[in-house]
Scaffold this active site. Structure first.
Site, PDB file in Angstrom:
ATOM      1  CG  HIS A  18       7.582   1.551   5.517  1.00  0.00           C
ATOM      2  ND1 HIS A  18       6.211   1.488   5.623  1.00  0.00           N
ATOM      3  CD2 HIS A  18       8.082   0.462   6.180  1.00  0.00           C
ATOM      4  CE1 HIS A  18       5.887   0.388   6.311  1.00  0.00           C
ATOM      5  NE2 HIS A  18       6.997  -0.244   6.663  1.00  0.00           N
TER       6      HIS A  18
ATOM      7  CD  GLU B  55       5.725   4.125   3.423  1.00  0.00           C
ATOM      8  OE1 GLU B  55       5.398   4.601   4.523  1.00  0.00           O
ATOM      9  OE2 GLU B  55       5.392   2.982   3.040  1.00  0.00           O
TER      10      GLU B  55
ATOM     11  CG  HIS C  99       3.203   4.380   7.237  1.00  0.00           C
ATOM     12  ND1 HIS C  99       4.115   3.378   7.023  1.00  0.00           N
ATOM     13  CD2 HIS C  99       3.071   4.478   8.587  1.00  0.00           C
ATOM     14  CE1 HIS C  99       4.521   2.885   8.181  1.00  0.00           C
ATOM     15  NE2 HIS C  99       3.898   3.534   9.157  1.00  0.00           N
TER      16      HIS C  99
ATOM     17  CD  GLU D  32      -0.434   3.599   4.560  1.00  0.00           C
ATOM     18  OE1 GLU D  32       0.372   4.133   3.753  1.00  0.00           O
ATOM     19  OE2 GLU D  32      -0.149   2.595   5.242  1.00  0.00           O
TER      20      GLU D  32
HETATM   21  O1  3K0 Z   1      -1.291  -0.230  10.151  1.00  0.00           O
HETATM   22  C1  3K0 Z   1      -1.147  -0.588   8.984  1.00  0.00           C
HETATM   23  O2  3K0 Z   1      -2.006  -1.241   8.388  1.00  0.00           O
HETATM   24  C2  3K0 Z   1       0.152  -0.240   8.330  1.00  0.00           C
HETATM   25  C3  3K0 Z   1       0.042  -0.152   6.850  1.00  0.00           C
HETATM   26  C4  3K0 Z   1       1.394   0.115   6.213  1.00  0.00           C
HETATM   27  C5  3K0 Z   1       2.297  -1.108   6.405  1.00  0.00           C
HETATM   28  O3  3K0 Z   1       3.147  -1.057   7.291  1.00  0.00           O
HETATM   29  O4  3K0 Z   1       2.141  -2.099   5.692  1.00  0.00           O
HETATM   30  N1  3K0 Z   1       1.210   0.376   4.823  1.00  0.00           N
HETATM   31  S1  3K0 Z   1       2.483   0.845   3.906  1.00  0.00           S
HETATM   32  O5  3K0 Z   1       3.591  -0.014   4.108  1.00  0.00           O
HETATM   33  O6  3K0 Z   1       2.050   0.892   2.541  1.00  0.00           O
HETATM   34  N2  3K0 Z   1       2.883   2.318   4.311  1.00  0.00           N
HETATM   35 ZN    ZN Z   2       4.656   2.710   5.227  1.00  0.00          ZN
END
Ligand code: 3K0
Ligand code: ZN
Ligand code: CA
Ligand code: CA
Length: 540
Positions: free
Chosen positions: A102, A105, A238, A311
């Site tokens: 992302h 990030e 992330h 995260e």
């Molecule tokens: O595996 C996951 O649950 C990914 C979580 C990730 C996403 O892609 O939504 N969270 S983020 O976008 O806040 N980095």
């Molecule tokens: Zn992310």
């Protein structure tokens, strides 16, 4: 905008801005993308390149730089391999680390860079780092989405909060795909992504429609050698939330049929162990929210890699990355968690006390492709019901189950034909012999190694002693029949049995396991299945 005109635009921009712009890509802005002063310690793509070159030059024996491909806008997807004898592909367990799916990030790139720094920098001085670099092959993809990250820096007042890549979508001015919704396992299945190009979680036109995820896929696919995936464990970094997440994201079920019980227990144990080291919260990905098409689901669902998403950091009030003084402490507190996973890649199931069973010379739960060959000599005579790996449908005949509808592990088995069909007779083994041969298995020296497997052999009352299921171990000094089940003129229903066969006479040899089933002589109803084929570790 087509890819060609994008290239053209960049060429024009580059000629105008060559002197002004440090990075070679203007990405539609006349201004070089850089971080605000409060975030000056973060790395742009150009700064990353300089840093990587310096680290690789200082550690040429253990660090090799490469790119897994290019982003939509043509930036290299920068990667490194870290290992002893780095130029050689040694038979060592492999680990994949990646960051910056992302664009907004940026701390996740600092984490992948910090990982390279401590793996390379502490090699030779830190005993754990040295041991792991010597016994693993570690792949780091620093930024999966460099275009999104560069674009995120082009806001008038600070960041743009840009998450997706920068790939145009046909028929709309909305740009970008959420790379962490574009992977091809249960893509778009479950309400965990959006089909609308303007959405932040747009999943793309089709699985792997983004060049960045396609490059990641091709790289991971390329690590299947001799039919076996070399990468055992992975972390995708992330931000934000300080969580350690494991699959699946697509369902709230802890252990759906496409995850084995051993794997689920190992995910939980390893995830908790990492969380105890970085002080984050361990949970299944879907406990956060449902995601579909994310990287972890694909790495595990398709390749059976123990894939975690981490995260990093607490969420800031602005939603932007924290100021750069957070980089040091936040990456440092993740050091031992990462080293723990790299260590566990040697035997992930050691986390649940299953190393003797699951980490011997061979372990195949048959959930993913692992290099078995059907009809290896071209001499099979079966006309139907040849060995196939997959989800075998339950078949009933004469009031009994002829093909079991459940698998000892997960959902897949080896079976003499997977379909049930309108009548049991239409999909069973017919016409002769079917053979499936394992990949070569190098047995270490040492006694106590067992070939273990689950098996079922069923037949109708029309069967004869010509019908059989046979498992043979073929070594360098000879072969041995490990299992032989023979038909008889009575109805025999399907049932899962367990075989344990001592391999002492083959210790130190390269073996193969040959599995044969036959409907020979008079045509009869015959069905065979196998699952969970293992060679256990030596006990001495
Ligand atoms: O595996 C996951 O649950 C990914 C979580 C990730 C996403 O892609 O939504 N969270 S983020 O976008 O806040 N980095
Ligand atoms: Zn992310
Ligand atoms: Ca090596
Ligand atoms: Ca299975």
């Amino acid at each position: 905008m087509s890819e060609d005109s994008g290239v053209m635009q960049r060429v024009l921009l580059a000629s105008v801005l060559a002197v002004l712009v440090a990075a070679p890509f203007g990405a539609g802005s006349a201004r070089a993308a850089d971080f605000p002063a409060s975030h000056a310690g973060y790395h742009t793509d150009a700064e990353l390149a300089v840093e990587l070159d310096a680290i690789a030059a200082a550690h040429p024996d253990i660090v090799q730089l490469f790119a897994i491909g290019k982003s939509y806008q043509g930036r290299p997807l920068r990667a490194a391999k870290v290992s002893d004898n780095v130029a050689e592909d040694e038979p060592e367990p492999e680990v994949l680390i990646d960051g910056l799916h992302h664009g907004n990030e940026h701390l996740s790139l600092e984490m992948t860079l910090a990982a390279l720094r401590f793996l390379a920098g502490d090699y030779g001085s830190d005993a754990t780092v040295t041991r792991l670099v010597d016994t693993r092959e570690i792949w780091i993809v620093f930024a999966v989405n460099p275009d999104g990250a560069a674009y995120d820096l082009l806001g008038q007042k600070g960041f743009r909060d840009w998450r997706k890549n920068r790939q145009p979508n046909s028929g709309t001015t909305a740009v970008g795909t959420d790379l962490n919704r574009n992977y091809g396992y249960r893509w778009g299945c479950c309400g965990g992504s959006s089909g609308s190009p303007s959405a932040r979680t747009y999943r793309g036109r089709r699985p792997f429609s983004a060049p960045e995820t396609a490059a990641l896929r091709d790289f991971v696919d390329s690590r299947v050698i001799g039919g076996r995936q070399q990468i055992r464990a992975a972390i995708s970094y992330h931000t934000f939330g300080r969580q350690v997440l494991w699959p699946y994201g697509y369902t709230r079920t802890d252990r759906p049929a496409d995850m084995t019980a051993d794997d689920q227990r190992a995910f939980v144990a390893i995830g908790r162990a990492m969380a105890s080291r970085n002080g984050y919260r361990p949970m299944q990905s879907s406990d956060l929210y449902i995601t579909d098409g994310d990287e972890g689901d694909w790495l595990y669902g398709t390749h059976r890699i123990f894939a975690f998403t981490i995260e990093l950091a607490a969420r800031t009030a602005s939603g932007d990355d924290p100021p750069d003084e957070a980089i040091g402490p936040e990456t440092k507190r993740n050091r031992t968690a990462l080293l723990h996973l790299i260590d566990r890649a040697g035997c992930p199931w050691a986390a649940i006390g299953r190393e003797i069973a699951n980490c011997g010379a061979f372990y195949d739960d048959l959930e993913a492709r692992t290099g078995w060959t059907v009809d290896p000599d071209g001499s099979d005579t079966a006309t139907a019901g040849r060995w196939a790996r997959g989800d075998a449908a339950q078949t009933r005949y004469g009031g009994v189950g002829i093909q079991p509808g459940t698998a000892p592990s997960g959902r897949r088995v080896l079976a003499t034909g997977l379909a049930a069909g309108a009548t049991a007779r239409s999909y069973d083994l017919d016409g002769g012999v079917t053979t499936v041969l394992s990949p070569p298995i190098d047995l270490p020296a040492g006694t106590g190694q067992l070939l273990t497997l689950r098996w079922s052999f069923a037949h109708g009352a029309d069967a004869t002693a010509d019908d059989y299921l046979r498992v043979t171990v073929e070594g360098e000094t000879g072969s041995a029949v490990a299992l032989e089940a023979v038909g008889a003129a009575s109805l025999r229903g399907a049932a899962w049995h367990t075989l344990g066969f001592a391999l002492d006479e083959f210790a130190g040899q390269r073996i193969r396991i040959r599995i044969q089933a036959a409907d020979a002589g008079r045509r009869s109803l015959v069905e065979a299945q196998l699952d969970d084929i293992r060679v256990t570790r030596p006990t001495s």
